[in-house]
Structure formats: structure tokens, C-alpha cells
Design an enzyme around this catalytic site. Sequence first.
Site, short mmCIF file in Angstrom:
data_model
loop_
_atom_site.label_atom_id
_atom_site.label_comp_id
_atom_site.label_asym_id
_atom_site.label_seq_id
_atom_site.Cartn_x
_atom_site.Cartn_y
_atom_site.Cartn_z
N GLU A 143 0.83 -1.22 0.00
CA GLU A 143 0.00 0.00 0.00
C GLU A 143 0.86 1.26 0.00
O GLU A 143 1.64 1.47 0.93
CB GLU A 143 -0.91 0.02 1.23
CG GLU A 143 -1.78 1.27 1.30
CD GLU A 143 -2.55 1.38 2.62
OE1 GLU A 143 -3.52 2.16 2.67
OE2 GLU A 143 -2.16 0.71 3.59
N ASP A 178 -5.52 2.74 -1.63
CA ASP A 178 -6.23 3.57 -0.66
C ASP A 178 -6.43 4.95 -1.29
O ASP A 178 -5.48 5.70 -1.51
CB ASP A 178 -5.41 3.68 0.62
CG ASP A 178 -6.17 4.35 1.75
OD1 ASP A 178 -6.80 5.40 1.50
OD2 ASP A 178 -6.13 3.85 2.88
N GLN A 206 -9.39 1.12 -0.28
CA GLN A 206 -9.79 1.72 0.99
C GLN A 206 -10.17 3.17 0.74
O GLN A 206 -9.69 3.79 -0.23
CB GLN A 206 -8.67 1.63 2.03
CG GLN A 206 -8.46 0.21 2.55
CD GLN A 206 -7.33 0.10 3.54
OE1 GLN A 206 -6.30 0.75 3.42
NE2 GLN A 206 -7.51 -0.75 4.53
N GLU A 242 -11.92 2.85 5.98
CA GLU A 242 -10.85 3.10 6.95
C GLU A 242 -10.80 4.59 7.28
O GLU A 242 -9.91 5.31 6.83
CB GLU A 242 -9.50 2.61 6.39
CG GLU A 242 -8.42 2.56 7.45
CD GLU A 242 -7.04 2.22 6.88
OE1 GLU A 242 -6.30 1.49 7.54
OE2 GLU A 242 -6.72 2.70 5.78
#
Length: 266
Positions: A143, A178, A206, A242
Amino acid sequence: MPRFAANLSMLYNDVDFLDRFAAAAADGFRGVEYLFPYAWPAEQLAGLLKAHGLQQVLFNAPPGKWDAGERGLACLPGREAEFRAGFEQALGYARVLGCPRIHVMAGLLPAGQTRDSVRATYVANLKVAAALAAEAGVDVLIEPINERDMPGFFLNRQDQAHALVVEIGAPNVKVQMDLYHCQIVEGDLAMKIRQYLPTGRVGHFQIAGVPERHEPDIGEIHHPYLFRLIDELGWDGWIGCEYRPARGSAPHATSDGLGWLQPWLG
């Protein structure tokens, strides 16, 4: 249609962690993720998942000395044995929890080192993790994280992550995209999604509002547009929620802030 997973490390923080499984299920979630499971026996967590009809979709491999500020071991020379032992521990949890993905945090650049100088260590560790995970049918995720929230983190950009996936060359190593971090570092989210999602190298999304990391309907990103785009591109995987509820740890803060999700939970 995208499926949404509650991140139990950030959401429902008005109740104890073990009570968050029931709270997420009551709000309509069918998947959960969180940072680390290692403070609880895997069998206990598996029992909660089964009791509430939830799927474990993601958690992180051990990050090193988290309380001392470490944020992953993968890029740290000299810590290879610790990295492997931690990843083997994560795989043990993944087997019990039925979790098909493990996020491996890259780590912070050691003092005096550069991204180029630790790249070989990172790639070698990810190849080891990929081989171990392949035997269990598990994907290894990497990530990019913005340096405003995590100064000195090794991996920051989508192009950097995808180049590493290609270099590692294992089909079960994928990118955890993300959109919160991507917006802060790069922006142009729709074009990034169009560029990378069709490659098959995106293993998980995310989301959070930018810049405060609150609910996705707070801030500068118009998430409904991105959800429709992800849907149009055929994504049927998970999107991890998140974010930190805007009302903090007030009673029912998470549940009261889920209006943005109602059109998608059905």
C-alpha cells in the site's frame, strides 16, 4: 457491485474491539478488516466472524515495534528473519480466519538510507512472502501511504507500487489502493482507477474523506462518482472503510455517520 468492509480499528471505537463485530453486522456490513489481530486468539476472532455472518477481508502482517514507531519491516535491511517469522504468524491467522489477503507494510526508511538502497531488501522480502502465501492461497498486498500521515514511509505512489509488483513478478502480490492516500499524494483519482484497475494488479480499495479522514461524504472527494466508476469497471471486490468518524468516540458515532453508505449496502 463493490462490497464495503468496516475497518474495526477505526470504526465503532465507542465500544470494545470484540464488540465491534456485532455493531458492524447490525449496520449491514458483511465484511470487516482491521490493523492487527495478534492480541486475540485466532479462534476467538473466527468465532465472532461466524456468529455475526462476517467475512474477514484483510489485516496487516506484524509491523515490527509499532508502539516504538515502526511501520513495517519489509524494507529494513538486517530484519529479514523477523519479517519472515511475522509473516508466517500472519498466515497462521489468515488460515483460521479464512482471510484471503494480508497487507505487508513497507516500513520507514532507516536513517542514512534511500529508497534505492533498500529496494532490493524490500523486493526480496516480498518474494519470500509471496511464495509462502501462494501455498495458502493468500494474496500479499502493498500500500502506498502519504508522507503527511506517515513521514518517511518507503512506498508513496501508485506508479511506484505497480512497478514493484511487476518487478516482484508474483501473481499473488497486488496493490492496496487507498484513495485517501492517493488523493493526498497524487489526486486525479478517476484516471488512476481507470489506469490501474483493469491491470488486475489492484487487490483491495480503501476510502476516507480528505483531508480530515472522516466519513467519505465529508471533504473534497465525491465518492459516489468513484463508486459508480469502480462498478462500471467490473470490480466486485471489497472497499475498506478506513476512516475516523467525525463525532469521534461519541455513542453511535459510526452508525449515525453511515448515511453515505445506505445506497450501497443493499
